[in-house]
Motif scaffolding. Sequence first.
Motif, PDB file in Angstrom:
ATOM      1  N   LEU A 146      -6.581   1.169   9.091  1.00  0.00           N
ATOM      2  CA  LEU A 146      -5.907   1.362  10.368  1.00  0.00           C
ATOM      3  C   LEU A 146      -6.032   0.060  11.152  1.00  0.00           C
ATOM      4  CD1 LEU A 146      -4.434   3.371  12.232  1.00  0.00           C
ATOM      5  CD2 LEU A 146      -6.667   3.856  13.289  1.00  0.00           C
ATOM      6  N   GLN A 147      -4.918  -0.652  11.250  1.00  0.00           N
ATOM      7  CA  GLN A 147      -4.885  -1.877  12.038  1.00  0.00           C
ATOM      8  C   GLN A 147      -4.540  -1.502  13.469  1.00  0.00           C
ATOM      9  OE1 GLN A 147      -5.551  -5.143  11.137  1.00  0.00           O
ATOM     10  NE2 GLN A 147      -5.336  -5.558  13.322  1.00  0.00           N
ATOM     11  N   MET A 148      -5.428  -1.828  14.385  1.00  0.00           N
ATOM     12  CA  MET A 148      -5.246  -1.464  15.789  1.00  0.00           C
ATOM     13  C   MET A 148      -5.103  -2.742  16.608  1.00  0.00           C
ATOM     14  SD  MET A 148      -8.030   1.640  16.115  1.00  0.00           S
ATOM     15  CE  MET A 148      -9.443   0.553  15.963  1.00  0.00           C
ATOM     16  N   ASN A 149      -3.944  -2.894  17.209  1.00  0.00           N
ATOM     17  CA  ASN A 149      -3.663  -4.081  18.020  1.00  0.00           C
ATOM     18  C   ASN A 149      -3.488  -3.695  19.484  1.00  0.00           C
ATOM     19  OD1 ASN A 149      -3.614  -5.685  15.658  1.00  0.00           O
ATOM     20  ND2 ASN A 149      -1.433  -5.253  15.349  1.00  0.00           N
ATOM     21  N   PHE A 178      -0.589   0.721  16.499  1.00  0.00           N
ATOM     22  CA  PHE A 178      -1.453   0.893  15.329  1.00  0.00           C
ATOM     23  C   PHE A 178      -0.585   0.943  14.078  1.00  0.00           C
ATOM     24  CE2 PHE A 178      -5.057   3.478  17.602  1.00  0.00           C
ATOM     25  CZ  PHE A 178      -5.242   2.419  18.482  1.00  0.00           C
ATOM     26  N   THR A 179      -1.140   0.449  12.977  1.00  0.00           N
ATOM     27  CA  THR A 179      -0.455   0.518  11.693  1.00  0.00           C
ATOM     28  C   THR A 179      -1.421   1.042  10.646  1.00  0.00           C
ATOM     29  OG1 THR A 179       0.939  -1.379  12.251  1.00  0.00           O
ATOM     30  CG2 THR A 179       0.821  -0.746   9.935  1.00  0.00           C
ATOM     31  N   LEU A 181      -8.762  -4.494  16.111  1.00  0.00           N
ATOM     32  CA  LEU A 181      -9.782  -4.072  15.157  1.00  0.00           C
ATOM     33  C   LEU A 181      -9.060  -3.474  13.961  1.00  0.00           C
ATOM     34  CD1 LEU A 181     -12.518  -2.173  17.252  1.00  0.00           C
ATOM     35  CD2 LEU A 181     -12.839  -4.310  16.000  1.00  0.00           C
ATOM     36  N   ARG A 182      -9.737  -3.534  12.808  1.00  0.00           N
ATOM     37  CA  ARG A 182      -9.212  -2.848  11.628  1.00  0.00           C
ATOM     38  C   ARG A 182     -10.278  -1.905  11.098  1.00  0.00           C
ATOM     39  NH1 ARG A 182      -6.931  -4.711   5.714  1.00  0.00           N
ATOM     40  NH2 ARG A 182      -9.137  -5.045   5.241  1.00  0.00           N
ATOM     41  N   GLY A 231     -15.713  -0.507  10.331  1.00  0.00           N
ATOM     42  CA  GLY A 231     -14.845  -1.391  11.088  1.00  0.00           C
ATOM     43  C   GLY A 231     -14.821  -1.186  12.586  1.00  0.00           C
ATOM     44  N   GLY A 232     -15.534  -0.199  13.090  1.00  0.00           N
ATOM     45  CA  GLY A 232     -15.546   0.004  14.530  1.00  0.00           C
ATOM     46  C   GLY A 232     -16.357  -1.066  15.237  1.00  0.00           C
ATOM     47  N   GLY A 233     -16.337  -1.006  16.566  1.00  0.00           N
ATOM     48  CA  GLY A 233     -17.104  -1.974  17.323  1.00  0.00           C
ATOM     49  C   GLY A 233     -16.621  -2.074  18.754  1.00  0.00           C
TER      50      GLY A 233
END
Length: 114
Positions: free
Chosen positions: A79-82, A66-67, A17-18, A7-9
């Motif tokens: 890991l939901q990263m906003n 992050f969640t 990203l998640r 899921g990186g990028g």
Amino acid sequence: VQLQASGGGLVQPGGSLRLSCAASGSSFVINTMGWYRQAPGKQREMVATITRSGVTKYQGSVEGQFTLSRNDAENTVYLQMNSLKPEDTAVYYCYGLHWGTEYWGQGTQVTVSS
């Protein structure tokens, strides 16, 4: 036990990203799972962890941004990263802890840049 991260990028500031981390090769559900990260020239640091009972712990700088969640049926954490910022750029490592034994996945690069 293997932890497979994905899921990186590359994402622009303010984007999302998640990350996913799936555990395989075990007959048990790992008690604590989560993510660490390491930025260039810095030490590896805890980002977030979650226990089987759902208790989460976040690094202060990502709290509210992050969640972390988990799906025990799939032995996977997400890991939901906003609202990503350039300072979130790092290699993110999936982590597991089960009765004193640590497990690490391969890193996945997250780059926040315009």
